[in-house]
Design an enzyme around this catalytic site. Structure first.
Site, PDB file in Angstrom:
ATOM      1  N   GLN A 162       0.817  -1.126   0.249  1.00 37.92           N
ATOM      2  CA  GLN A 162      -0.113   0.173   0.015  1.00 37.92           C
ATOM      3  C   GLN A 162       0.980   1.322   0.115  1.00 37.92           C
ATOM      4  O   GLN A 162       0.657   2.156   0.722  1.00 37.92           O
ATOM      5  CB  GLN A 162      -1.007  -0.256   1.207  1.00 37.92           C
ATOM      6  CG  GLN A 162      -2.230  -0.934   1.090  1.00 37.92           C
ATOM      7  CD  GLN A 162      -3.027  -0.572  -0.102  1.00 37.92           C
ATOM      8  OE1 GLN A 162      -3.172   0.629  -0.165  1.00 37.92           O
ATOM      9  NE2 GLN A 162      -3.754  -1.388  -0.697  1.00 37.92           N
ATOM     10  N   SER A 163       1.898   1.367  -0.931  1.00 39.20           N
ATOM     11  CA  SER A 163       2.915   2.333  -0.901  1.00 39.20           C
ATOM     12  C   SER A 163       2.218   3.822  -1.551  1.00 39.20           C
ATOM     13  O   SER A 163       1.568   3.732  -2.571  1.00 39.20           O
ATOM     14  CB  SER A 163       4.009   2.006  -1.821  1.00 39.20           C
ATOM     15  OG  SER A 163       4.784   3.042  -1.815  1.00 39.20           O
ATOM     16  N   ASN A 164       2.292   4.878  -0.820  1.00 39.47           N
ATOM     17  CA  ASN A 164       1.518   5.760  -1.478  1.00 39.47           C
ATOM     18  C   ASN A 164       2.678   6.662  -2.300  1.00 39.47           C
ATOM     19  O   ASN A 164       2.219   7.199  -3.140  1.00 39.47           O
ATOM     20  CB  ASN A 164       1.536   6.982  -0.269  1.00 39.47           C
ATOM     21  CG  ASN A 164       0.535   6.638   1.112  1.00 39.47           C
ATOM     22  OD1 ASN A 164      -0.609   6.260   0.639  1.00 39.47           O
ATOM     23  ND2 ASN A 164       1.056   6.794   2.254  1.00 39.47           N
TER      24      ASN A 164
ATOM     25  N   ALA B  25       4.521   4.832  -4.514  1.00 36.94           N
ATOM     26  CA  ALA B  25       4.382   4.162  -5.685  1.00 36.94           C
ATOM     27  C   ALA B  25       3.109   4.758  -6.431  1.00 36.94           C
ATOM     28  O   ALA B  25       3.249   4.860  -7.524  1.00 36.94           O
ATOM     29  CB  ALA B  25       4.075   2.614  -5.370  1.00 36.94           C
TER      30      ALA B  25
END
Length: 334
Positions: free
Chosen positions: A75-77, A79
């Site tokens: 859940q990378s912001n 990325a």
């Protein structure tokens, strides 16, 4: 600091608001709380990485890249914002997502940021927790070079000296706003993870001789390890900027008491902080970064530690509300 010496592309809706949190201040009985709304940077629902990407993507284009490669947790912001920036600039994007959270729900694996990564057309590869992410990115870069492409590798969180310039710029922006408002700031509090935000904030405020103390709340590593990593990047950034005296180790504070069981794993304090921010300020925090940082801020205020009732504290909102949809069960169970 003359940041125009460095290549930059306009991606951010700036200046972002600097506004009071009056109801939360009243609830906690002081100090006076403000929020710097870097959840409002605009790109792909906003967040702090957009500021870093203004400098990183400019460097990628300067080097003639046709593909950007980056990495992060599922859940990378970062990325999500990188994928969006690539779309805006006509570049391809490859993302490597590390499965750091055990027993993840289907929503965590597919909703929130992951859904937007796919919507932006990024290539997505999943790897196991503990993977050497830099080596994994270099492998993808070699694949792209082998096909005649020109890759540009962006570290996790956009956290290198180029990316940190985004938060040098943000700090200068905040100081200008405070001066215009006649607002004296005593502390800036924020989530610290991949280190680039805190390194940039410290360089910006120290290089401006602001007298403002920066208080990071770690979301991943213990205090000593996080502070070491931040100091290393802050020192490198200060040297690149020519800040006299550089950044001392004593300038770096990263409280590690609010990580809980680990990165991305909910804590009761985070759930409370997200709920209070929503119901008292109409403000959406995220479960991984800003939620745990606000949990730390609230707890320290309640304990009467670090901040006095007369202080003015700015909470730097790093964005990430898209991730709320991946944590619906954990948040609404309470």
């Amino acid at each position: 600091m003359h940041l125009s010496r460095f290549p930059r592309i306009k991606l951010c809706h700036a200046p972002t608001p600097l506004e009071p949190m009056e109801r939360l201040t009243k609830l906690l009985g002081g100090p006076k709380l403000y929020v710097k709304r870097d959840d409002c940077t605009g790109l792909a629902t906003g967040g702090n990485k957009t500021r870093k990407l203004e400098f990183l993507m400019a460097d990628a284009l300067k080097q003639g890249a046709d593909t950007v490669i980056t990495q992060g947790a599922v859940q990378s912001n970062h990325a999500r914002q990188t994928a969006a920036a690539a779309c805006k600039l006509g570049l391809k994007c490859e993302i490597i997502l590390e499965r750091r959270v055990k027993d993840a729900t289907p929503a965590y694996e597919n909703s929130g940021n992951v859904f937007l990564d796919k919507l932006f057309g990024a290539g997505i590869r999943h790897v196991a927790s503990g993977t050497d992410m830099n080596a994994a990115m270099e492998k993808v870069a070699e694949e792209i070079r082998g096909k005649g492409g020109k890759p540009y590798v962006i570290p996790g969180g956009g956290s290198n000296t180029i990316g940190a310039l985004g938060y040098v710029a943000s700090s200068l922006e905040m100081l200008h706003q405070a001066n215009e408002m006649g607002l004296r700031i005593d502390h800036v509090v924020h989530a610290t993870g991949s280190t680039g935000t805190q390194a940039g904030v410290v360089c910006g405020l120290e290089g401006s001789n602001s007298g403002i103390l920066v208080y990071g709340i770690s979301v991943r590593q213990p205090k000593d390890k996080q502070e070491e990593a931040v100091h290393k990047l802050a020192s490198q950034t200060a040297e690149m900027l020519g800040i006299k005296g550089g950044v001392t180790r004593q300038m770096i504070v990263a409280n590690g008491d609010y990580v809980g069981a680990g990165y991305g794993i909910p804590t009761p304090g985070m759930v409370e902080a997200v709920t209070l921010a929503a119901r008292y300020e109409g403000l959406l925090l995220d479960p991984v970064y800003s939620g745990k940082a606000m949990a730390g801020l609230i707890d320290l205020i309640r304990k009467g530690q670090v901040f006095s009732k007369k202080d003015t504290v700015v909470f730097l909102h790093t964005g990430g509300s898209t991730g709320l949809f991946a944590y619906e069960d954990a948040l609404l169970k309470s």
